[in-house]
Design a protein around this motif. Structure first.
Motif, mmCIF file in Angstrom:
data_model
loop_
_atom_site.group_PDB
_atom_site.id
_atom_site.type_symbol
_atom_site.label_atom_id
_atom_site.label_comp_id
_atom_site.label_asym_id
_atom_site.label_seq_id
_atom_site.Cartn_x
_atom_site.Cartn_y
_atom_site.Cartn_z
ATOM 1 N N SER A 18 -2.897 -6.282 7.242
ATOM 2 C CA SER A 18 -3.746 -6.362 8.436
ATOM 3 C C SER A 18 -3.194 -7.376 9.427
ATOM 4 N N LEU A 19 -2.628 -8.494 8.935
ATOM 5 C CA LEU A 19 -2.021 -9.482 9.823
ATOM 6 C C LEU A 19 -0.798 -8.910 10.529
ATOM 7 N N ALA A 20 -0.116 -7.988 9.863
ATOM 8 C CA ALA A 20 1.051 -7.342 10.462
ATOM 9 C C ALA A 20 0.665 -6.177 11.359
ATOM 10 N N GLY A 21 -0.652 -5.976 11.528
ATOM 11 C CA GLY A 21 -1.124 -4.898 12.401
ATOM 12 C C GLY A 21 -1.055 -3.529 11.769
ATOM 13 N N LEU A 22 -1.232 -3.462 10.436
ATOM 14 C CA LEU A 22 -1.150 -2.188 9.721
ATOM 15 C C LEU A 22 -2.488 -1.855 9.068
ATOM 16 N N ASP A 23 -2.806 -0.575 9.036
ATOM 17 C CA ASP A 23 -4.014 -0.094 8.373
ATOM 18 C C ASP A 23 -3.639 1.005 7.387
#
Length: 211
Positions: A18-23
């Motif tokens: 989530s911190l890396a912008g992934l879902d």
């Protein structure tokens, strides 16, 4: 139970993802599993690889299996403590589906379910795979290739593919199902309209209450 065990292992990576912008979503439905990833393209292959490797992990954790089993069992036992609209929505889907199980039937199976049986189910599930999906963006083609490479499964034949079906209500008849096993206030209605015009089919949606 299989998807719960996979998600339990992936939980330690979920925050970093989530911190890396992934879902990502990995869940089950009546004819298989659903897996989706989204957001920033350049990191998606790494996340897909981690999830698929976890899916194929040969050894499931017996200790976590017991914990998750108790949690799932409690959710089935508390089924009738949900909101009435949730209960009626469930039974509506159950009545119109050709493949579905009741909470009582699921509970009966959980009494004898073992982690070895879940592993055997996993191996059988991933032995022959039919992949159906939608992929778009810069990594669309490479992601599909990655699924096939990492899963290493055999393609299923057309006759082996499970097709989602819905039961058709007979014309001119009213079906009424009343539950007397538990006390809750809730109702649900289904209207089947045999009209080919998409505009006319949209009218019932407009009648639904908002919010």
């Amino acid at each position: 139970m299989y998807t719960s065990l996979v998600n339990d292992v992936l939980a330690k990576y979920a925050y970093d993802a989530s911190l890396a912008g992934l879902d990502y979503v990995f869940s089950n439905y009546d004819r298989g599993v659903h897996f989706s990833v989204s957001r920033y393209n350049e990191k998606l292959p790494e996340l897909v690889k981690k999830v698929l490797e976890t899916m194929k992990n040969k050894k499931l954790n017996p200790a976590r299996f017991k914990v998750l089993m108790e949690d799932l069992k409690q959710r089935y036992e508390n089924f009738y403590l949900m909101q009435p609209y949730q209960i009626t929505d469930y039974w509506l889907g159950y009545l119109l589906s050709d493949l579905a199980w009741t909470p009582k039937e699921c509970l009966a199976e959980m009494d004898t379910l073992t982690v070895e049986e879940v592993e055997a189910h996993r191996d059988q599930l991933l032995h022959g795979v039919y992949i159906e999906g939608l992929s778009h963006g810069n990594e669309a083609t490479s992601l599909l290739d990655l699924y096939e490479k990492l899963l290493g499964s055999h393609p299923v034949t057309l006759s082996e593919k499970l097709t989602e079906r819905s039961l058709i209500l007979p014309k001119g008849i009213v079906l009424l199902t009343v539950s007397t096993l538990h006390t809750f206030i809730g109702s649900n209605f289904v209207y089947k309209l045999d009209v080919p015009n998409p505009k006319v089919q949209a009218y019932p949606e407009l009648a639904k209450p908002s919010g």
